[in-house]
Write a protein that holds these residues in place. Structure first.
Motif, PDB file in Angstrom:
ATOM      1  N   GLN A 196       2.995   9.799  13.571  1.00 17.11           N
ATOM      2  CA  GLN A 196       4.054   9.441  12.621  1.00 17.11           C
ATOM      3  C   GLN A 196       4.120   7.928  12.502  1.00 17.11           C
ATOM      4  OE1 GLN A 196       7.735  11.806  12.474  1.00 17.11           O
ATOM      5  NE2 GLN A 196       8.849   9.905  12.691  1.00 17.11           N
ATOM      6  N   TYR A 197       4.206   7.435  11.263  1.00 13.85           N
ATOM      7  CA  TYR A 197       4.153   5.987  11.043  1.00 13.85           C
ATOM      8  C   TYR A 197       5.004   5.626   9.836  1.00 13.85           C
ATOM      9  CZ  TYR A 197       1.795   1.549  12.085  1.00 13.85           C
ATOM     10  OH  TYR A 197       1.510   0.278  12.489  1.00 13.85           O
ATOM     11  N   ASN A 198       5.329   4.343   9.728  1.00 12.40           N
ATOM     12  CA  ASN A 198       6.075   3.867   8.568  1.00 12.40           C
ATOM     13  C   ASN A 198       5.141   3.807   7.353  1.00 12.40           C
ATOM     14  OD1 ASN A 198       7.081   1.501   6.737  1.00 12.40           O
ATOM     15  ND2 ASN A 198       8.851   2.096   7.952  1.00 12.40           N
ATOM     16  N   ALA A 199       5.527   4.452   6.269  1.00 15.49           N
ATOM     17  CA  ALA A 199       4.671   4.567   5.084  1.00 15.49           C
ATOM     18  C   ALA A 199       4.438   3.214   4.419  1.00 15.49           C
ATOM     19  CB  ALA A 199       5.296   5.537   4.082  1.00 15.49           C
ATOM     20  N   ASP A 200       5.473   2.375   4.341  1.00 13.56           N
ATOM     21  CA  ASP A 200       5.335   1.059   3.715  1.00 13.56           C
ATOM     22  C   ASP A 200       4.430   0.142   4.528  1.00 13.56           C
ATOM     23  OD1 ASP A 200       7.072   1.871   1.718  1.00 13.56           O
ATOM     24  OD2 ASP A 200       8.840   1.107   2.749  1.00 13.56           O
ATOM     25  N   LEU A 201       4.513   0.247   5.845  1.00 10.17           N
ATOM     26  CA  LEU A 201       3.682  -0.579   6.717  1.00 10.17           C
ATOM     27  C   LEU A 201       2.214  -0.186   6.593  1.00 10.17           C
ATOM     28  CD1 LEU A 201       4.149  -2.889   8.688  1.00 10.17           C
ATOM     29  CD2 LEU A 201       4.293  -1.217  10.528  1.00 10.17           C
ATOM     30  N   SER A 202       1.960   1.121   6.546  1.00 12.07           N
ATOM     31  CA  SER A 202       0.593   1.609   6.355  1.00 12.07           C
ATOM     32  C   SER A 202       0.031   1.135   5.018  1.00 12.07           C
ATOM     33  CB  SER A 202       0.576   3.144   6.414  1.00 12.07           C
ATOM     34  OG  SER A 202      -0.707   3.657   6.140  1.00 12.07           O
ATOM     35  N   ALA A 203       0.865   1.151   3.972  1.00 12.03           N
ATOM     36  CA  ALA A 203       0.433   0.707   2.643  1.00 12.03           C
ATOM     37  C   ALA A 203       0.099  -0.783   2.639  1.00 12.03           C
ATOM     38  CB  ALA A 203       1.521   0.997   1.610  1.00 12.03           C
ATOM     39  N   SER A 204       0.893  -1.591   3.361  1.00 11.62           N
ATOM     40  CA  SER A 204       0.624  -3.032   3.406  1.00 11.62           C
ATOM     41  C   SER A 204      -0.708  -3.322   4.104  1.00 11.62           C
ATOM     42  CB  SER A 204       1.768  -3.764   4.104  1.00 11.62           C
ATOM     43  OG  SER A 204       1.796  -3.493   5.484  1.00 11.62           O
ATOM     44  N   TYR A 205      -1.059  -2.532   5.129  1.00  8.17           N
ATOM     45  CA  TYR A 205      -2.365  -2.682   5.770  1.00  8.17           C
ATOM     46  C   TYR A 205      -3.483  -2.408   4.767  1.00  8.17           C
ATOM     47  CZ  TYR A 205       0.194  -2.266  10.231  1.00  8.17           C
ATOM     48  OH  TYR A 205       1.048  -2.433  11.290  1.00  8.17           O
ATOM     49  N   ASN A 206      -3.325  -1.326   4.003  1.00  8.23           N
ATOM     50  CA  ASN A 206      -4.360  -0.936   3.042  1.00  8.23           C
ATOM     51  C   ASN A 206      -4.513  -1.950   1.912  1.00  8.23           C
ATOM     52  OD1 ASN A 206      -4.899   1.401   4.480  1.00  8.23           O
ATOM     53  ND2 ASN A 206      -3.525   2.669   3.262  1.00  8.23           N
ATOM     54  N   ILE A 207      -3.402  -2.578   1.531  1.00  4.59           N
ATOM     55  CA  ILE A 207      -3.464  -3.603   0.477  1.00  4.59           C
ATOM     56  C   ILE A 207      -4.293  -4.792   0.950  1.00  4.59           C
ATOM     57  CG2 ILE A 207      -2.064  -5.286  -0.808  1.00  4.59           C
ATOM     58  CD1 ILE A 207       0.173  -3.130  -0.812  1.00  4.59           C
ATOM     59  N   GLY A 208      -4.042  -5.233   2.178  1.00  4.52           N
ATOM     60  CA  GLY A 208      -4.836  -6.323   2.738  1.00  4.52           C
ATOM     61  C   GLY A 208      -6.302  -5.950   2.879  1.00  4.52           C
ATOM     62  N   ALA A 209      -6.562  -4.701   3.273  1.00  4.39           N
ATOM     63  CA  ALA A 209      -7.946  -4.228   3.428  1.00  4.39           C
ATOM     64  C   ALA A 209      -8.667  -4.194   2.075  1.00  4.39           C
ATOM     65  CB  ALA A 209      -7.949  -2.838   4.058  1.00  4.39           C
ATOM     66  N   ARG A 210      -7.954  -3.814   1.010  1.00  3.14           N
ATOM     67  CA  ARG A 210      -8.560  -3.792  -0.339  1.00  3.14           C
ATOM     68  C   ARG A 210      -9.051  -5.184  -0.728  1.00  3.14           C
ATOM     69  NH1 ARG A 210      -6.300   0.627  -3.592  1.00  3.14           N
ATOM     70  NH2 ARG A 210      -6.723   2.439  -2.263  1.00  3.14           N
ATOM     71  N   TYR A 211      -8.232  -6.181  -0.404  1.00  2.00           N
ATOM     72  CA  TYR A 211      -8.605  -7.566  -0.745  1.00  2.00           C
ATOM     73  C   TYR A 211      -9.883  -7.973  -0.011  1.00  2.00           C
ATOM     74  CZ  TYR A 211      -8.599 -12.656  -0.751  1.00  2.00           C
ATOM     75  OH  TYR A 211      -8.983 -13.969  -0.869  1.00  2.00           O
ATOM     76  N   TRP A 212      -9.900  -7.788   1.302  1.00  2.74           N
ATOM     77  CA  TRP A 212     -11.066  -8.230   2.089  1.00  2.74           C
ATOM     78  C   TRP A 212     -12.312  -7.435   1.740  1.00  2.74           C
ATOM     79  CZ3 TRP A 212     -11.119 -12.758   3.654  1.00  2.74           C
ATOM     80  CH2 TRP A 212     -10.033 -13.378   4.264  1.00  2.74           C
ATOM     81  N   TYR A 213     -12.169  -6.151   1.427  1.00  4.93           N
ATOM     82  CA  TYR A 213     -13.337  -5.349   1.051  1.00  4.93           C
ATOM     83  C   TYR A 213     -13.934  -5.858  -0.260  1.00  4.93           C
ATOM     84  CZ  TYR A 213     -16.268  -1.232   0.360  1.00  4.93           C
ATOM     85  OH  TYR A 213     -17.347  -0.392   0.171  1.00  4.93           O
TER      86      TYR A 213
END
Length: 253
Positions: A196-213
């Motif tokens: 179980q995790y915070n949905a907004d926090l998980s989304a912010s990780y993915n946003i940063g990952a999209r940029y670096w990818y």
């Protein structure tokens, strides 16, 4: 009298400040590294101002209901003008406060780029007319936050970059698959692995990952969503934080 302003340019960094603008929290920020390392995180939610704004909106709704019962026709021009003005001003203040806190967080960690989702032209589909969910989306001031953030951060020599928002919240940051939202608390989600995790926090990780990818593969439009281009029956995985970590493990960075 004209004034000469010396332009400032920040130094490049191996970290970015990724921001998820949402309904449950006004902004969720994370400092994400090129190799998938998350150095810091922060929740920004000016609850007092949001309550003040919502109180004005409830007052407008109450007056509208009472007036409609009496006159049974369209409202005259300028109906509840003062309450609408106050509500709009509070919304502007919320945008300024959220933008200020995002910038202070980015400055604290010496990053150059702030990454946000490209929500231009986006319209809410959730919630029926007249429901609380529809009202939350109607009061969401994400466009004003992006405008203020862009202006202020550019003045300080930084860059604001937008990425494709598709599936940033729908998939777990560890690459395990689609998440399931908690019906009682929509800010929480459950990964396929059971975590179980915070949905907004998980989304912010993915946003940063999209940029670096996008930086690593040379996508100058930052529009990459999936890892592969295959159109066969194989299930494609959206780019997430786990994608960056797997690239590091394979030595591709």
């Amino acid at each position: 009298m004209p004034v000469k302003i010396k332009p400032i340019k920040k130094e490049d960094s191996d970290y970015v400040c990724s921001v998820d603008l949402g309904i449950n929290n006004a902004a969720t920020c994370s400092i994400v590294g090129r190799d998938g390392t998350v150095k810091a995180r922060k929740f920004i939610n000016p609850a007092r101002d949001i309550d003040r704004r919502n109180k004005r909106k409830m007052m407008i709704a109450k007056k509208s209901k009472q007036t409609h019962k009496k006159i049974r026709q369209k409202f005259v021009k300028g109906f509840c003008r003062g309450l609408y003005r106050k509500s709009s001003n509070i919304n502007l203040e919320i945008s300024r406060k959220v933008s200020r806190e995002i910038i202070e967080f980015a400055k604290l960690h010496n990053v150059k780029v702030i990454v946000i989702e490209n929500l231009a032209g986006w319209k809410a589909k959730a919630g029926k007319k007249g429901t609380l969910m529809r009202q939350k989306f109607h009061l969401w001031c994400h466009q004003k936050i992006v405008e203020i953030l862009n202006n202020r951060w550019t003045e300080l020599g930084g860059d604001v970059q937008t990425v494709n928002p598709k599936y940033t919240s729908a998939y777990a940051f560890d690459g395990s698959g689609k998440v399931k939202r908690n019906k009682k608390n929509y800010s929480l989600c459950v990964f396929p692995s059971g975590k179980q995790y915070n949905a907004d926090l998980s989304a912010s990780y993915n946003i940063g990952a999209r940029y670096w990818y996008s930086v690593l593969i040379g996508d100058k439009y930052f529009s990459k969503v999936f890892v592969s281009k295959s159109s066969t029956n194989t299930l494609r995985t959206p780019v997430c934080l786990g994608t960056l970590r797997s690239l590091k493990a394979s030595g591709c960075q």
